[in-house]
Design a protein around this motif. Structure first.
Motif, PDB file in Angstrom:
ATOM      1  N   LYS A  26       5.147   1.050  -6.400  1.00  0.00           N
ATOM      2  CA  LYS A  26       6.483   0.519  -6.669  1.00  0.00           C
ATOM      3  C   LYS A  26       6.464  -0.973  -6.979  1.00  0.00           C
ATOM      4  O   LYS A  26       7.253  -1.452  -7.782  1.00  0.00           O
ATOM      5  CB  LYS A  26       7.410   0.891  -5.516  1.00  0.00           C
ATOM      6  CG  LYS A  26       7.774  -0.121  -4.524  1.00  0.00           C
ATOM      7  CD  LYS A  26       8.895   0.367  -3.617  1.00  0.00           C
ATOM      8  CE  LYS A  26       8.421   0.745  -2.252  1.00  0.00           C
ATOM      9  NZ  LYS A  26       9.479   1.041  -1.301  1.00  0.00           N
TER      10      LYS A  26
ATOM     11  N   GLY B  33       5.966  -6.113   0.314  1.00  0.00           N
ATOM     12  CA  GLY B  33       5.813  -6.446  -1.106  1.00  0.00           C
ATOM     13  C   GLY B  33       6.901  -5.865  -1.980  1.00  0.00           C
ATOM     14  O   GLY B  33       6.888  -6.046  -3.199  1.00  0.00           O
ATOM     15  N   ASP B  34       7.865  -5.169  -1.376  1.00  0.00           N
ATOM     16  CA  ASP B  34       8.872  -4.472  -2.190  1.00  0.00           C
ATOM     17  C   ASP B  34      10.271  -4.988  -1.908  1.00  0.00           C
ATOM     18  O   ASP B  34      11.243  -4.243  -2.016  1.00  0.00           O
ATOM     19  CB  ASP B  34       8.803  -2.967  -1.903  1.00  0.00           C
ATOM     20  CG  ASP B  34       9.101  -2.647  -0.441  1.00  0.00           C
ATOM     21  OD1 ASP B  34       9.131  -3.583   0.396  1.00  0.00           O
ATOM     22  OD2 ASP B  34       9.321  -1.467  -0.137  1.00  0.00           O
TER      23      ASP B  34
ATOM     24  N   ALA C 217       0.809  -1.224   0.000  1.00  0.00           N
ATOM     25  CA  ALA C 217       0.000   0.000   0.000  1.00  0.00           C
ATOM     26  C   ALA C 217       0.841   1.272   0.000  1.00  0.00           C
ATOM     27  O   ALA C 217       0.304   2.364  -0.111  1.00  0.00           O
ATOM     28  CB  ALA C 217      -0.921   0.000   1.219  1.00  0.00           C
ATOM     29  N   GLY C 218       2.166   1.114   0.128  1.00  0.00           N
ATOM     30  CA  GLY C 218       3.038   2.293   0.277  1.00  0.00           C
ATOM     31  C   GLY C 218       3.065   3.173  -0.962  1.00  0.00           C
ATOM     32  O   GLY C 218       2.713   2.745  -2.065  1.00  0.00           O
ATOM     33  N   LYS C 219       3.502   4.409  -0.766  1.00  0.00           N
ATOM     34  CA  LYS C 219       3.551   5.374  -1.873  1.00  0.00           C
ATOM     35  C   LYS C 219       4.850   5.270  -2.680  1.00  0.00           C
ATOM     36  O   LYS C 219       4.943   5.804  -3.766  1.00  0.00           O
ATOM     37  CB  LYS C 219       3.448   6.806  -1.324  1.00  0.00           C
ATOM     38  CG  LYS C 219       2.115   7.132  -0.695  1.00  0.00           C
ATOM     39  CD  LYS C 219       1.970   8.656  -0.590  1.00  0.00           C
ATOM     40  CE  LYS C 219       0.876   9.057   0.363  1.00  0.00           C
ATOM     41  NZ  LYS C 219       1.320   9.088   1.781  1.00  0.00           N
ATOM     42  N   GLY C 220       5.872   4.658  -2.092  1.00  0.00           N
ATOM     43  CA  GLY C 220       7.132   4.519  -2.823  1.00  0.00           C
ATOM     44  C   GLY C 220       7.745   5.843  -3.219  1.00  0.00           C
ATOM     45  O   GLY C 220       8.301   5.987  -4.308  1.00  0.00           O
ATOM     46  N   GLU C 221       7.681   6.813  -2.313  1.00  0.00           N
ATOM     47  CA  GLU C 221       8.159   8.160  -2.683  1.00  0.00           C
ATOM     48  C   GLU C 221       9.648   8.211  -2.988  1.00  0.00           C
ATOM     49  O   GLU C 221      10.098   9.019  -3.786  1.00  0.00           O
ATOM     50  CB  GLU C 221       7.826   9.150  -1.573  1.00  0.00           C
ATOM     51  CG  GLU C 221       6.368   9.525  -1.621  1.00  0.00           C
ATOM     52  CD  GLU C 221       6.040  10.601  -0.632  1.00  0.00           C
ATOM     53  OE1 GLU C 221       6.448  11.739  -0.890  1.00  0.00           O
ATOM     54  OE2 GLU C 221       5.386  10.292   0.376  1.00  0.00           O
ATOM     55  N   ARG C 222      10.409   7.346  -2.313  1.00  0.00           N
ATOM     56  CA  ARG C 222      11.853   7.382  -2.548  1.00  0.00           C
ATOM     57  C   ARG C 222      12.208   6.862  -3.939  1.00  0.00           C
ATOM     58  O   ARG C 222      13.319   7.018  -4.391  1.00  0.00           O
ATOM     59  CB  ARG C 222      12.579   6.581  -1.459  1.00  0.00           C
ATOM     60  CG  ARG C 222      12.502   7.249  -0.087  1.00  0.00           C
ATOM     61  CD  ARG C 222      12.888   6.296   1.000  1.00  0.00           C
ATOM     62  NE  ARG C 222      12.012   5.144   0.996  1.00  0.00           N
ATOM     63  CZ  ARG C 222      12.334   3.934   1.463  1.00  0.00           C
ATOM     64  NH1 ARG C 222      13.519   3.741   1.984  1.00  0.00           N
ATOM     65  NH2 ARG C 222      11.470   2.941   1.417  1.00  0.00           N
TER      66      ARG C 222
ATOM     67  N   ALA D 197      -0.937  -1.519   7.903  1.00  0.00           N
ATOM     68  CA  ALA D 197      -1.113  -2.370   6.714  1.00  0.00           C
ATOM     69  C   ALA D 197      -1.481  -3.799   7.149  1.00  0.00           C
ATOM     70  O   ALA D 197      -2.448  -4.379   6.653  1.00  0.00           O
ATOM     71  CB  ALA D 197       0.155  -2.358   5.869  1.00  0.00           C
TER      72      ALA D 197
ATOM     73  N   LYS E 293      13.594  12.078  -1.841  1.00  0.00           N
ATOM     74  CA  LYS E 293      12.635  12.766  -0.961  1.00  0.00           C
ATOM     75  C   LYS E 293      13.220  14.077  -0.442  1.00  0.00           C
ATOM     76  O   LYS E 293      13.219  14.343   0.760  1.00  0.00           O
ATOM     77  CB  LYS E 293      12.271  11.861   0.212  1.00  0.00           C
ATOM     78  CG  LYS E 293      10.921  11.165   0.053  1.00  0.00           C
ATOM     79  CD  LYS E 293      10.631  10.268   1.212  1.00  0.00           C
ATOM     80  CE  LYS E 293       9.328  10.600   1.875  1.00  0.00           C
ATOM     81  NZ  LYS E 293       9.019   9.630   2.939  1.00  0.00           N
TER      82      LYS E 293
END
Ligand code: TTP
Length: 411
Positions: free
Chosen positions: A23, A105-106, A8-13, A86, A354
């Motif tokens: 991601k 999941g990443d 569910a993360g945004k994967g901003e990095r 999560a 970021k």
């Protein structure tokens, strides 16, 4: 057993590659990250529960509702940020007393991690278990302190110390949800499963650990994609030519060439290299080791590519050099566009992540280009620079600063 996969993360990095997608759908060695996770869990699991939020429809579209006949259920993350929230989202899908895997999941890892985790959980009759790996420098990880067979404490970002890192691979029982309910928000504003683990420990319950010695990578930053790509190509690639290779092309195994791809005369490909389906390669190009090229790509005349990821539907069609770079989907490089991948002072390359400059630790790192980017002719891109998705870079631009998404840059 069920596996709960956190996606569910945004994967901003990982911007700009996550500008328009989560991601876990990004491809490494031409396969989405989350598919590796699912395949690795598959032998141990009969149902997948995937926690989604950011751009969830792209994950659902990619994976559908089953894998090898096993159901996949998508659950939207409950309100709040963080890995604990999560995992909590799966509460109503886990029965009382049921044990289940929870996995980020990443990350890229191999089966032994899950086999070992299951083994220690059962053998030590533990209340929960996690996977650790020894590292010399834990500044990017959580430190897992152990005594004998069990964990005694977990410290987030302990600094430059050596020890066991927490790999984001867990086995819980349903009682974890009670501890998540008691978990407080952390300094960085997230509900972290590591805080939950400390609560479990202070209640007197036992958390076992498995020391994994295999390859693991937490795909948080762009250059992690290159590392995992290199590892997969180095250790898993089988020489296989399904497409057409014209006379006069040289292929040094192992090289995988997908159906419908044509490699024209004069191309020189040194494996390990993976090329997807329906791509056009050459004539007269040079593709060097640890390069993945997706489906429907065009790599044309007098182009050199090394140690790079070129995602689907992207082109480096004329007189390009692409080194240690990542190029997103539907992106086109103009004739003569060059990525620089080495500093003259030989220092390691720093990348803005970021809003902060981070040392990639790599002496060689090229460009990180998002999706749907149009780069004009004779553009030069400095090492470690990012170009945002949907950007237009005009002819002759020198990209010495990061380019945000959706902008036009001209000389
Ligand atoms: P992170 O890599 O810590 O977070 P992120 O994916 O949002 O990335 P970034 O920090 O670059 O924005 O997350 C670890 C794992 O947990 C990853 O698999 C995503 C997942 N996750 C969730 O499912 N929900 C969340 O709220 C968070 C923060 C992470």
């Amino acid at each position: 057993m069920k596996a709960v996969i956190l996606a569910a993360g945004k994967g901003e990095r990982l911007r700009p590659l996550t500008d328009d997608r989560p991601k876990v759908v990004l491809k490494v060695a031409n396969k989405p990250i989350i598919e590796y996770v699912i395949e690795t869990l598959d032998p141990f699991v009969d149902e997948f529960i995937i926690i989604v939020r950011y751009m969830k429809e792209k994950i659902i579209k990619l994976l559908g509702d089953e894998f090898h006949g096993k159901p996949i259920t998508y659950v939207e993350q409950v309100e709040g940020e963080g890995t604990a929230k999560a995992i909590y989202s799966a509460k109503e899908y886990i029965e009382d007393g049921e044990a289940f895997f929870a996995v980020n999941g990443d990350i890229y890892f191999e089966e032994d991690a899950i086999r070992g985790l299951l083994h220690v959980f059962r053998k030590k009759n533990a209340d929960a278990a996690l996977v650790v790996k020894a590292f010399d420098d834990l500044s990017q990880f959580g430190l897992v302190e152990v005594e004998g067979d069990f964990v005694i404490r977990i410290k987030e970002k302990p600094g430059k110390v050596s020890g066991f890192a927490n790999l984001g691979i867990y086995l819980f029982k349903s009682d974890v949800f009670e501890f998540i309910e008691k978990t407080e928000v952390s300094e960085r504003g997230e509900y972290e499963i590591t805080d939950t683990l400390n609560l479990i420990l202070s209640s007197g319950k036992k958390i076992a650990y498995y020391e994994y010695r295999g390859y693991w990578n937490d795909i948080g930053r762009p250059w992690n994609l290159l590392e995992v790509n290199e590892y997969i190509l180095k250790t898993k690639l089988k020489h296989s030519i399904r497409g057409q290779v014209e006379e006069g092309a040289v292929i040094v195994p192992p090289v995988e060439i997908g159906e419908g791809t044509i490699v024209r005369s004069g191309s020189y490909i040194i494996g390990p290299v993976k090329i997807g389906r329906n791509s056009r390669i050459g004539p007269n190009c040079f593709i060097r080791p640890y390069t993945s090229i997706g489906d429907n790509c065009h790599i044309g005349n007098a182009v050199e590519i090394k140690n790079s990821i070129i995602m689907d539907n992207s082109n480096a069609p004329h007189l390009n050099y692409v080194g240690d770079s990542i190029i997103g989907e539907n992106t086109n490089l103009g004739a003569g566009t060059i990525t620089a991948n080495l500093r003259h002072d030989n220092k390691t390359i720093k990348v803005e992540v970021k809003g902060k400059l981070e040392d990639s630790g790599r002496r060689k790192l090229g460009a990180i280009i998002g999706h749907n980017v149009k780069v004009g002719i004779n553009v030069s891109i400095y090492p470690g620079r990012k170009i945002g998705s949907n950007a237009f870079i005009g002819p002759g631009v020198v990209v010495d600063k990061n380019v945000p998404p959706n902008v036009l840059v001209v000389v």
